[in-house]
Write a protein that holds these residues in place. Structure first.
Motif, PDB file in Angstrom:
ATOM      1  N   ALA A   1       0.829  -1.203   0.000  1.00 42.10           N
ATOM      2  CA  ALA A   1       0.000   0.000   0.000  1.00 42.10           C
ATOM      3  C   ALA A   1       0.869   1.260   0.000  1.00 42.10           C
ATOM      4  N   GLN A   2       1.986   1.243   0.724  1.00 35.01           N
ATOM      5  CA  GLN A   2       2.913   2.382   0.708  1.00 35.01           C
ATOM      6  C   GLN A   2       3.507   2.582  -0.679  1.00 35.01           C
ATOM      7  N   LYS A   3       3.845   1.492  -1.372  1.00 31.81           N
ATOM      8  CA  LYS A   3       4.357   1.588  -2.739  1.00 31.81           C
ATOM      9  C   LYS A   3       3.284   2.152  -3.666  1.00 31.81           C
TER      10      LYS A   3
ATOM     11  N   ASN B   1       2.526   7.483   4.464  1.00 32.12           N
ATOM     12  CA  ASN B   1       3.950   7.819   4.531  1.00 32.12           C
ATOM     13  C   ASN B   1       4.653   7.502   3.216  1.00 32.12           C
ATOM     14  N   GLY B   2       4.156   6.508   2.477  1.00 31.49           N
ATOM     15  CA  GLY B   2       4.739   6.195   1.169  1.00 31.49           C
ATOM     16  C   GLY B   2       4.655   7.377   0.225  1.00 31.49           C
ATOM     17  N   ALA B   3       3.504   8.053   0.196  1.00 31.10           N
ATOM     18  CA  ALA B   3       3.328   9.230  -0.659  1.00 31.10           C
ATOM     19  C   ALA B   3       4.172  10.397  -0.151  1.00 31.10           C
TER      20      ALA B   3
ATOM     21  N   GLY C   1     -11.836  -0.960  -7.416  1.00 32.77           N
ATOM     22  CA  GLY C   1     -11.264  -1.839  -6.401  1.00 32.77           C
ATOM     23  C   GLY C   1      -9.872  -1.437  -5.959  1.00 32.77           C
ATOM     24  N   ALA C   2      -9.468  -0.209  -6.268  1.00 35.56           N
ATOM     25  CA  ALA C   2      -8.126   0.269  -5.902  1.00 35.56           C
ATOM     26  C   ALA C   2      -7.984   0.351  -4.387  1.00 35.56           C
ATOM     27  N   PRO C   3      -6.778   0.137  -3.862  1.00 30.15           N
ATOM     28  CA  PRO C   3      -6.555   0.252  -2.429  1.00 30.15           C
ATOM     29  C   PRO C   3      -6.318   1.685  -1.958  1.00 30.15           C
ATOM     30  N   ILE C   4      -5.974   2.587  -2.886  1.00 29.53           N
ATOM     31  CA  ILE C   4      -5.671   3.959  -2.504  1.00 29.53           C
ATOM     32  C   ILE C   4      -6.013   4.904  -3.650  1.00 29.53           C
TER      33      ILE C   4
END
Length: 145
Positions: free
Chosen positions: A54-56, A103-105, A132-135
């Motif tokens: 999810a961070q990626k 924090n990834g962004a 269906g995207a996670p972010i």
């Protein structure tokens, strides 16, 4: 999933613009972690998608926002300051680490823009996101005149 800074912009999924500039502020529409029609990951964070992925995905969305701005304005150098980032995280029941995902962004923005990438931020857990995207990530940026 690797960062791509090709300054290409995904086509909008509806009747809206990727970026609107008004009075020195660029407003960037929500970006999903996709290239073309292909989502790079699908599912809810805390169930189908772990925090590292999810961070990626969040970092990739940040790149897409910057790419949309660069495409509209002619380059990242037009960015004076990232003002605000809002992340919507499709969250499994009980998942409460949305800020950690974001924090990834945030890390990507500072890595690409230095101090100009520092920003305010909101992280919101939601039940569902398009496709269906996670972010999904949106951004507000001050630009040089």
């Amino acid at each position: 999933m690797s960062a791509q800074t090709s300054h290409s912009v995904n086509k909008p999924g509806g009747n809206y613009l990727p970026v609107i500039v008004h009075n020195g502020i660029a407003y960037v529409s929500g970006q999903l972690p996709r290239r073309g029609d292909e989502l790079l990951c699908i599912g809810k964070v805390g169930a189908d998608v772990d925090i590292a992925l999810a961070q990626k995905a969040a970092a990739f969305c940040a790149d897409l926002c910057l790419d949309a701005i660069a495409h509209t304005l002619g380059g990242d150098d037009k960015i004076a300051q990232v003002l605000k980032v809002v992340g919507y995280i499709a969250s499994a029941p009980g998942f409460t680490q949305q800020s950690q995902v974001m924090n990834g962004a945030s890390d990507r923005l500072v890595a690409r823009l230095g101090e100009r990438g520092q920003h305010t931020r909101t992280s919101v857990g939601v039940a569902e996101l398009p496709r269906g995207a996670p972010i999904e990530l949106e951004m507000v940026v001050a630009i040089h005149p």
